[in-house]
Design a protein around this motif. Structure first.
Motif, mmCIF file in Angstrom:
data_model
loop_
_atom_site.group_PDB
_atom_site.id
_atom_site.type_symbol
_atom_site.label_atom_id
_atom_site.label_comp_id
_atom_site.label_asym_id
_atom_site.label_seq_id
_atom_site.Cartn_x
_atom_site.Cartn_y
_atom_site.Cartn_z
ATOM 1 N N VAL A 83 9.348 15.632 11.988
ATOM 2 C CA VAL A 83 9.625 15.860 13.801
ATOM 3 C C VAL A 83 10.393 15.156 14.193
ATOM 4 N N ALA A 84 11.514 15.610 14.803
ATOM 5 C CA ALA A 84 12.572 14.614 15.084
ATOM 6 C C ALA A 84 13.164 15.866 16.527
ATOM 7 N N PRO A 85 13.858 14.874 17.533
ATOM 8 C CA PRO A 85 14.605 15.909 18.377
ATOM 9 C C PRO A 85 16.109 16.333 18.547
ATOM 10 N N THR A 86 16.183 17.300 19.184
ATOM 11 C CA THR A 86 17.225 18.120 18.768
ATOM 12 C C THR A 86 18.056 17.981 19.278
ATOM 13 N N PRO A 87 18.996 17.201 19.057
ATOM 14 C CA PRO A 87 20.257 16.354 19.339
ATOM 15 C C PRO A 87 19.758 15.235 18.373
ATOM 16 N N ALA A 88 18.773 15.003 17.959
ATOM 17 C CA ALA A 88 19.191 13.854 15.733
ATOM 18 C C ALA A 88 19.505 15.214 15.565
ATOM 19 N N VAL A 89 19.428 16.413 14.960
ATOM 20 C CA VAL A 89 19.914 17.137 14.153
ATOM 21 C C VAL A 89 21.015 17.229 14.439
ATOM 22 N N ALA A 90 21.334 17.322 15.795
ATOM 23 C CA ALA A 90 23.104 17.611 15.621
ATOM 24 C C ALA A 90 23.659 16.748 15.475
ATOM 25 N N HIS A 91 23.387 15.543 15.401
ATOM 26 C CA HIS A 91 24.377 14.325 14.928
ATOM 27 C C HIS A 91 24.333 13.633 13.801
ATOM 28 N N LEU A 92 22.894 14.383 13.089
ATOM 29 C CA LEU A 92 22.942 13.932 11.917
ATOM 30 C C LEU A 92 24.265 15.260 10.972
ATOM 31 N N VAL A 93 24.060 16.172 11.528
ATOM 32 C CA VAL A 93 24.252 17.634 10.329
ATOM 33 C C VAL A 93 26.057 16.593 10.084
ATOM 34 N N PRO A 94 26.502 16.311 10.834
ATOM 35 C CA PRO A 94 28.288 16.083 10.202
ATOM 36 C C PRO A 94 28.423 14.924 9.497
ATOM 37 N N ARG A 95 27.361 14.185 9.868
ATOM 38 C CA ARG A 95 27.189 12.911 9.338
ATOM 39 C C ARG A 95 26.661 12.971 8.129
ATOM 40 N N LEU A 96 26.003 13.451 7.611
ATOM 41 C CA LEU A 96 25.260 13.860 6.161
ATOM 42 C C LEU A 96 25.729 14.741 5.909
ATOM 43 N N GLY A 97 27.324 15.043 6.104
ATOM 44 C CA GLY A 97 27.652 16.407 5.141
ATOM 45 C C GLY A 97 27.209 18.067 5.105
ATOM 46 N N ALA A 98 26.404 18.108 6.198
ATOM 47 C CA ALA A 98 25.194 19.550 6.088
ATOM 48 C C ALA A 98 26.354 20.712 6.176
ATOM 49 N N ALA A 99 26.305 21.507 5.751
ATOM 50 C CA ALA A 99 26.491 22.728 6.159
ATOM 51 C C ALA A 99 26.226 23.183 7.491
ATOM 52 N N ALA A 100 24.623 22.857 7.995
ATOM 53 C CA ALA A 100 24.401 23.508 9.289
ATOM 54 C C ALA A 100 23.091 23.001 9.333
ATOM 55 N N GLY A 101 22.500 22.849 10.790
ATOM 56 C CA GLY A 101 21.402 22.238 11.362
ATOM 57 C C GLY A 101 20.126 22.522 11.495
ATOM 58 N N VAL A 102 18.810 23.371 11.259
ATOM 59 C CA VAL A 102 17.716 24.325 12.346
ATOM 60 C C VAL A 102 16.658 23.467 12.829
ATOM 61 N N VAL A 103 16.718 23.833 13.978
ATOM 62 C CA VAL A 103 15.538 22.980 14.868
ATOM 63 C C VAL A 103 14.608 24.256 15.064
ATOM 64 N N VAL A 104 13.165 24.104 14.739
ATOM 65 C CA VAL A 104 12.048 24.557 14.790
ATOM 66 C C VAL A 104 11.632 23.965 16.695
ATOM 67 N N SER A 105 11.349 24.765 17.544
ATOM 68 C CA SER A 105 11.245 24.014 18.896
ATOM 69 C C SER A 105 11.770 24.911 19.621
ATOM 70 N N ALA A 106 10.710 25.032 20.897
ATOM 71 C CA ALA A 106 11.069 26.293 21.829
ATOM 72 C C ALA A 106 10.597 24.682 23.769
ATOM 73 N N SER A 107 11.350 23.971 23.336
ATOM 74 C CA SER A 107 12.155 23.102 24.330
ATOM 75 C C SER A 107 10.885 23.286 25.321
ATOM 76 N N HIS A 108 10.571 23.249 26.010
ATOM 77 C CA HIS A 108 10.582 23.390 28.121
ATOM 78 C C HIS A 108 9.254 24.262 27.891
ATOM 79 N N ASN A 109 9.272 25.378 26.867
ATOM 80 C CA ASN A 109 7.665 26.184 26.760
ATOM 81 C C ASN A 109 6.926 26.118 26.451
ATOM 82 N N PRO A 110 5.862 26.641 27.109
ATOM 83 C CA PRO A 110 4.753 26.329 26.543
ATOM 84 C C PRO A 110 3.733 25.959 24.552
ATOM 85 N N PRO A 111 3.048 25.179 24.688
ATOM 86 C CA PRO A 111 2.658 25.250 23.379
ATOM 87 C C PRO A 111 2.585 26.373 22.508
#
Length: 471
Positions: A83-111
């Motif tokens: 479990v991680a905020p979307t901006p956490a993934v975005a922040h960490l991708v370049p700092r970890l030298g990753a090729a991409a980041g994928v977030v699984v979330s529907a933001s403000h949508n229902p459960p």
């Protein structure tokens, strides 16, 4: 049945839908992960890393598993943050030298909903062209055409290529603390509503570390209750709590990439108000390039008028935080956002970050010694009326003579002291009307007139009215 070839997978903010139904069924998600891997892995088959994370929805672990397994089959190592905020993934991708980041979330949508957002190696969301390339690859794979792209590549057991590691999230949190420098929040009474989402258990601890007295609402991760009567979709909840005993309130959405703010009176302030306060503060310190900010076509005209008094211009862009970021980068500006609470400071982040934005506003209040309601007071909103008209087709508005005639008449009546925005939704089969001006009754009547004209020209029958989430 999986998503049909040629189906549009991505909307204005990634891919969304109901879990288990296309495009969030196992087959489509796996094909998307294969397509992403095939774009990332070089011809020599050298391994690459992809960071994944998601919100608290009950379906998120299963979708993450599908993605991780499919990536592992294509020689991609997966770093799973849990479990991680979307901006956490975005922040960490370049700092970890990753090729991409994928977030699984529907933001403000229902459960019951979920979604997928993809970030490039630089931490920015994929461009529409990159998303379209993935869509074509998914469609080709559905017909068996994608197999050739991965021919000869290793198909090692996927679980060997997945590592679950929460430590990098701690680095992201440290960067949030560092974003306010030496500023403390001692003495501030802050109410936080994490909406049972990705901010739960994280945001409150950060504010406490900075000395604030924190009242945390809906602070337990709970995918069955995410966004249900809480968080950014129900800001009246945090507003009531702040009015009783608080100085500031912040409500986050499911993946914590947006925030809604309220002041000590319990008055809710949207992204326009937060942009005004943030931009005025930066401009007063000579820290706002331009000086200008980026706001979408839906931001209130009052924002332009208020910032003009500080010598700050407003550059308009399309709806969506990706459009905001693209415009910021193109114009070499720093700050931008949407009414919805997606706010981006490019010196601090590559995408909207609700927790970061909340910390910045709290720090401005603490630093200035001025209450939020006073900082936001110069923003005088123009009355703004919105209409959504269900349509059976989406022809260019310029091709509809009666509509164009009404549009021209409205623009004459507003006479430079108001705005009309007419656009098709990116997520629903509706035309959206936004009219603002100094007189509410006038803009309401004008919006009704244009809505009736659109309904006659291209309106959908009542039984065809589409259902779905609105951004």
């Amino acid at each position: 049945m999986s998503s049909a070839p040629g189906t549009k997978l991505f909307g204005t903010d990634g891919m969304r839908g109901t879990f288990g139904e296309p495009p969030l069924d196992a087959a489509t998600v796996r094909r998307l992960a294969h397509a992403l891997a095939d774009q990332l892995v070089s011809a020599d088959g050298a391994e690459v890393d992809v960071v994944i994370g998601g919100d608290t929805r009950t379906s998120t672990p299963q979708i993450c598993q599908w993605i991780a397994d499919a990536l592992g089959e294509r020689r991609v190592r997966v770093l799973d943050l849990g479990v991680a905020p979307t901006p956490a993934v975005a922040h960490l991708v370049p700092r970890l030298g990753a090729a991409a980041g994928v977030v699984v979330s529907a933001s403000h949508n229902p459960p019951a909903d979920n979604g997928i957002k993809i970030f490039g190696a630089d931490g920015f969301k994929l461009s529409p062209a990159q998303e379209e390339a993935l869509t074509r690859a998914v469609a080709g794979d559905a017909h068996g055409q994608g197999r050739a792209a991965s021919e000869g590549r290793s198909h090692a057991p996927p679980r060997e290529r997945r590592v679950v590691d929460r430590e990098p999230v701690g680095r992201y949190l440290e960067s949030l603390l560092g974003s306010v420098g030496e500023q403390r929040l001692d003495g501030l009474r802050i109410v936080l509503d994490s909406g049972h989402g990705a901010a739960a258990g994280l945001a409150a601890e950060l504010f406490r570390q900075l000395g604030a007295s924190v009242h945390a609402l809906h602070d337990q991760p709970d995918g069955s209750r995410i966004n249900v009567g809480c968080g950014s979709t129900a800001p009246e909840v945090v507003a009531r709590a702040v009015a009783e005993a608080g100085d500031l309130g912040f409500a986050f959405d499911g993946d914590a990439d947006r925030v809604i703010v309220c002041d000590s009176r319990g008055v809710v302030h949207d992204g326009d108000a937060v942009l005004y306060v943030w931009a005025a503060w930066l401009a007063s310190r000579g820290e706002l390039p331009g000086p200008a900010i980026v706001a979408t076509s839906m931001s209130n005209l009052g924002l332009e008028r208020a910032l003009a008094r500080h010598g700050v211009a407003v550059v308009r862009c399309d709806v969506g935080d990706r459009a905001v970021v693209e415009t910021l980068r193109r114009e070499r500006l720093r700050l931008g956002g949407e009414q919805s609470g997606h706010l981006v400071d490019l010196e601090l982040a590559t995408t909207g970050d609700g927790i970061l934005s909340a910390l910045q506003i709290a720090a401005i209040v603490a630093r200035s010694g001025v209450a939020l309601e006073e900082l936001a007071r110069p923003l005088e909103r123009y009355p703004q009326v919105l209409r959504s008209i269900p349509v059976h087709s989406r022809p260019p508005f310029e091709s509809l003579p009666e509509v164009q005639s009404v549009v021209a008449d409205i623009e004459r009546r507003l006479a430079g002291d108001g705005r009309l925005v007419l656009r098709y939704s990116g997520t629903e089969r509706v035309a959206r009307i936004m009219i603002e001006g100094p007189d509410h009754d006038q803009v309401d009547a004008l919006a009704s007139r244009l809505g009736e004209t659109l309904a006659r020209a291209i309106g959908a029958p009542r039984e065809e009215v589409p259902h779905g989430s609105v951004r």
